[in-house]
Enzyme design. Structure first.
Site, PDB file in Angstrom:
ATOM      1  N   HIS A   1       0.843  -1.207   0.000  1.00 16.43           N
ATOM      2  CA  HIS A   1       0.000   0.000   0.000  1.00 16.43           C
ATOM      3  C   HIS A   1       0.873   1.250   0.000  1.00 16.43           C
ATOM      4  O   HIS A   1       0.641   2.194  -0.746  1.00 16.43           O
ATOM      5  CB  HIS A   1      -0.914   0.017   1.222  1.00 16.43           C
ATOM      6  CG  HIS A   1      -1.816  -1.163   1.298  1.00 16.43           C
ATOM      7  ND1 HIS A   1      -2.948  -1.277   0.525  1.00 16.43           N
ATOM      8  CD2 HIS A   1      -1.758  -2.287   2.039  1.00 16.43           C
ATOM      9  CE1 HIS A   1      -3.549  -2.414   0.799  1.00 16.43           C
ATOM     10  NE2 HIS A   1      -2.850  -3.052   1.719  1.00 16.43           N
ATOM     11  N   LYS A   2       1.883   1.243   0.863  1.00 16.46           N
ATOM     12  CA  LYS A   2       2.790   2.396   0.919  1.00 16.46           C
ATOM     13  C   LYS A   2       3.542   2.578  -0.402  1.00 16.46           C
ATOM     14  O   LYS A   2       3.658   3.690  -0.910  1.00 16.46           O
ATOM     15  CB  LYS A   2       3.829   2.205   2.038  1.00 16.46           C
ATOM     16  CG  LYS A   2       3.295   2.377   3.440  1.00 16.46           C
ATOM     17  CD  LYS A   2       4.472   2.371   4.406  1.00 16.46           C
ATOM     18  CE  LYS A   2       4.033   2.331   5.849  1.00 16.46           C
ATOM     19  NZ  LYS A   2       5.167   2.338   6.774  1.00 16.46           N
TER      20      LYS A   2
ATOM     21  N   ASP B   1       7.654   5.970   8.330  1.00 15.16           N
ATOM     22  CA  ASP B   1       7.152   5.300   9.517  1.00 15.16           C
ATOM     23  C   ASP B   1       5.926   6.087   9.942  1.00 15.16           C
ATOM     24  O   ASP B   1       5.956   7.323  10.042  1.00 15.16           O
ATOM     25  CB  ASP B   1       8.185   5.238  10.645  1.00 15.16           C
ATOM     26  CG  ASP B   1       7.816   4.122  11.618  1.00 15.16           C
ATOM     27  OD1 ASP B   1       7.728   2.971  11.196  1.00 15.16           O
ATOM     28  OD2 ASP B   1       7.566   4.423  12.807  1.00 15.16           O
TER      29      ASP B   1
ATOM     30  N   PHE C   1      -6.176  -0.658   3.302  1.00 18.38           N
ATOM     31  CA  PHE C   1      -4.937  -0.613   4.095  1.00 18.38           C
ATOM     32  C   PHE C   1      -5.199  -0.180   5.543  1.00 18.38           C
ATOM     33  O   PHE C   1      -5.892   0.801   5.795  1.00 18.38           O
ATOM     34  CB  PHE C   1      -3.974   0.370   3.408  1.00 18.38           C
ATOM     35  CG  PHE C   1      -2.713   0.674   4.178  1.00 18.38           C
ATOM     36  CD1 PHE C   1      -2.077  -0.298   4.947  1.00 18.38           C
ATOM     37  CD2 PHE C   1      -2.149   1.934   4.104  1.00 18.38           C
ATOM     38  CE1 PHE C   1      -0.900  -0.015   5.636  1.00 18.38           C
ATOM     39  CE2 PHE C   1      -0.971   2.236   4.795  1.00 18.38           C
ATOM     40  CZ  PHE C   1      -0.348   1.263   5.558  1.00 18.38           C
ATOM     41  N   GLY C   2      -4.595  -0.884   6.469  1.00 23.15           N
ATOM     42  CA  GLY C   2      -4.536  -0.483   7.875  1.00 23.15           C
ATOM     43  C   GLY C   2      -5.864   0.001   8.444  1.00 23.15           C
ATOM     44  O   GLY C   2      -6.883  -0.707   8.387  1.00 23.15           O
ATOM     45  N   TYR C   3      -5.842   1.203   8.973  1.00 23.62           N
ATOM     46  CA  TYR C   3      -7.026   1.775   9.631  1.00 23.62           C
ATOM     47  C   TYR C   3      -7.886   2.599   8.661  1.00 23.62           C
ATOM     48  O   TYR C   3      -8.801   3.296   9.095  1.00 23.62           O
ATOM     49  CB  TYR C   3      -6.596   2.639  10.825  1.00 23.62           C
ATOM     50  CG  TYR C   3      -5.828   1.862  11.872  1.00 23.62           C
ATOM     51  CD1 TYR C   3      -6.487   1.201  12.914  1.00 23.62           C
ATOM     52  CD2 TYR C   3      -4.444   1.754  11.813  1.00 23.62           C
ATOM     53  CE1 TYR C   3      -5.787   0.465  13.863  1.00 23.62           C
ATOM     54  CE2 TYR C   3      -3.733   1.022  12.757  1.00 23.62           C
ATOM     55  CZ  TYR C   3      -4.408   0.385  13.774  1.00 23.62           C
ATOM     56  OH  TYR C   3      -3.719  -0.345  14.707  1.00 23.62           O
TER      57      TYR C   3
ATOM     58  N   LYS D   1      -7.153  10.347  -1.238  1.00 22.34           N
ATOM     59  CA  LYS D   1      -6.226  10.040  -0.132  1.00 22.34           C
ATOM     60  C   LYS D   1      -4.825  10.588  -0.423  1.00 22.34           C
ATOM     61  O   LYS D   1      -4.167  11.149   0.456  1.00 22.34           O
ATOM     62  CB  LYS D   1      -6.183   8.528   0.126  1.00 22.34           C
ATOM     63  CG  LYS D   1      -5.379   8.217   1.377  1.00 22.34           C
ATOM     64  CD  LYS D   1      -5.225   6.763   1.702  1.00 22.34           C
ATOM     65  CE  LYS D   1      -4.251   6.619   2.870  1.00 22.34           C
ATOM     66  NZ  LYS D   1      -3.784   5.267   3.084  1.00 22.34           N
TER      67      LYS D   1
ATOM     68  N   ARG E   1       0.933  10.733   4.785  1.00 25.85           N
ATOM     69  CA  ARG E   1       2.100  10.381   3.970  1.00 25.85           C
ATOM     70  C   ARG E   1       2.195  11.284   2.736  1.00 25.85           C
ATOM     71  O   ARG E   1       3.280  11.726   2.360  1.00 25.85           O
ATOM     72  CB  ARG E   1       1.985   8.906   3.534  1.00 25.85           C
ATOM     73  CG  ARG E   1       3.280   8.318   3.077  1.00 25.85           C
ATOM     74  CD  ARG E   1       3.284   6.788   3.147  1.00 25.85           C
ATOM     75  NE  ARG E   1       1.977   6.199   3.107  1.00 25.85           N
ATOM     76  CZ  ARG E   1       1.319   5.770   4.197  1.00 25.85           C
ATOM     77  NH1 ARG E   1       1.876   5.827   5.375  1.00 25.85           N
ATOM     78  NH2 ARG E   1       0.109   5.279   4.096  1.00 25.85           N
TER      79      ARG E   1
HETATM   80  P1  IMP Z   1       4.873   0.970   9.864  1.00 31.00           P
HETATM   81  O1  IMP Z   1       5.176   0.057   8.740  1.00 31.00           O
HETATM   82  O2  IMP Z   1       5.527   0.606  11.149  1.00 31.00           O
HETATM   83  O3  IMP Z   1       5.074   2.401   9.513  1.00 31.00           O
HETATM   84  O4  IMP Z   1       3.329   0.704  10.141  1.00 31.00           O
HETATM   85  C1  IMP Z   1       2.418   1.673  10.039  1.00 31.00           C
HETATM   86  C2  IMP Z   1       1.054   1.132  10.454  1.00 31.00           C
HETATM   87  O5  IMP Z   1       0.244   2.272  10.746  1.00 31.00           O
HETATM   88  C3  IMP Z   1       0.356   0.381   9.341  1.00 31.00           C
HETATM   89  O6  IMP Z   1       0.566  -0.995   9.386  1.00 31.00           O
HETATM   90  C4  IMP Z   1      -1.101   0.750   9.585  1.00 31.00           C
HETATM   91  O7  IMP Z   1      -1.652  -0.054  10.595  1.00 31.00           O
HETATM   92  C5  IMP Z   1      -1.001   2.179  10.111  1.00 31.00           C
HETATM   93  N1  IMP Z   1      -1.045   3.154   9.000  1.00 31.00           N
HETATM   94  C6  IMP Z   1      -0.045   3.972   8.586  1.00 31.00           C
HETATM   95  N2  IMP Z   1      -0.443   4.706   7.535  1.00 31.00           N
HETATM   96  C7  IMP Z   1      -1.699   4.336   7.271  1.00 31.00           C
HETATM   97  C8  IMP Z   1      -2.627   4.726   6.276  1.00 31.00           C
HETATM   98  O8  IMP Z   1      -2.378   5.547   5.391  1.00 31.00           O
HETATM   99  N3  IMP Z   1      -3.833   4.132   6.331  1.00 31.00           N
HETATM  100  C9  IMP Z   1      -4.158   3.201   7.274  1.00 31.00           C
HETATM  101  N4  IMP Z   1      -3.325   2.776   8.203  1.00 31.00           N
HETATM  102  C10 IMP Z   1      -2.086   3.344   8.206  1.00 31.00           C
END
Ligand code: IMP
Length: 196
Positions: free
Chosen positions: A12-13, A70, A149-151, A172, A178
């Site tokens: 996703h990133k 991060d 993705f994520g939240y 988004k 980001r």
């Molecule tokens: P990282 O890889 O340690 O930076 O993990 C970041 C975590 O934060 C992700 O696995 C998601 O749970 C959450 N997160 C960060 N950015 C987003 C986003 O854009 N949408 C949804 N969740 C996000």
């Protein structure tokens, strides 16, 4: 064209990075292209330190500039949790994280939250720069589009009545934490390209 390595395995990133850097004189290279599966353990307690950790590892390994993100979600009622622990908040997958958060906020009126991103750009000469982005919003009451993705399924950015998941990448990538951090990187493009 300058090449920068994306220091992340998160699909996703990576997609967001690629879309935001489209039509710039920077060619982003993914770890997948290099067939690299190294995971950098996020041992630090701040987004900034963890972002530097990840970019530094790959910049040194490949002797090329590397960019990392991060990021995480901070909920006011939970005193900033899940924060740096966003990824593994419930010890399972993204769906479990969302369910845990919704349960913790059951019956709670204050649903204010923000996403925070720190992007680190690390050069092989060990110099680096970090960029921050924040997006404010609220946590909804149910999951919308669980495959996102994520939240994203439960986060409603301020001024919108749809979750990040429902809004889609075009919106988004204009307003997210980001995207805002990466826009700051783009403002430094001349400096980056001329980095010796
Ligand atoms: P990282 O890889 O340690 O930076 O993990 C970041 C975590 O934060 C992700 O696995 C998601 O749970 C959450 N997160 C960060 N950015 C987003 C986003 O854009 N949408 C949804 N969740 C996000």
């Amino acid at each position: 064209m300058m090449k920068i390595l994306i220091a992340s395995h998160n699909v996703h990133k990576i997609k967001e990075f690629m879309q935001i850097f489209e039509s710039t004189p920077i060619h982003l290279v993914s770890l997948k292209e290099l067939n690299d599966h190294d995971e950098v353990e996020e041992t630090e307690n701040t987004f900034t330190k963890n972002a530097i950790l990840k970019a530094k590892y790959f910049a040194k390994k490949y002797r090329m500039p590397a960019i990392s993100d991060d990021s995480g979600l901070a909920v006011d009622y939970l005193n900033g949790r899940p924060g740096v622990h966003s990824k593994r908040y419930a010890g399972g997958n993204d769906y479990d994280n969302n369910v845990k958060l919704l349960n913790e906020l059951k019956g709670i009126e204050n649903r204010d939250a923000h996403f925070m991103s720190v992007v680190a750009l690390y050069y092989p000469d060990c110099s680096y720069k970090t960029y921050q982005g924040v997006v404010y919003g609220t946590i909804g009451h149910e999951l919308k589009q669980i495959d996102a993705f994520g939240y994203d399924p439960i986060f409603y950015p301020k001024g919108y009545n749809q979750s990040f998941a429902e809004l889609g990448h075009l919106i988004k990538n204009e307003i997210s934490h980001r995207a805002l951090a990466l826009k700051k990187v783009k403002e430094d493009l001349d400096e980056i390209i001329n980095h010796k």
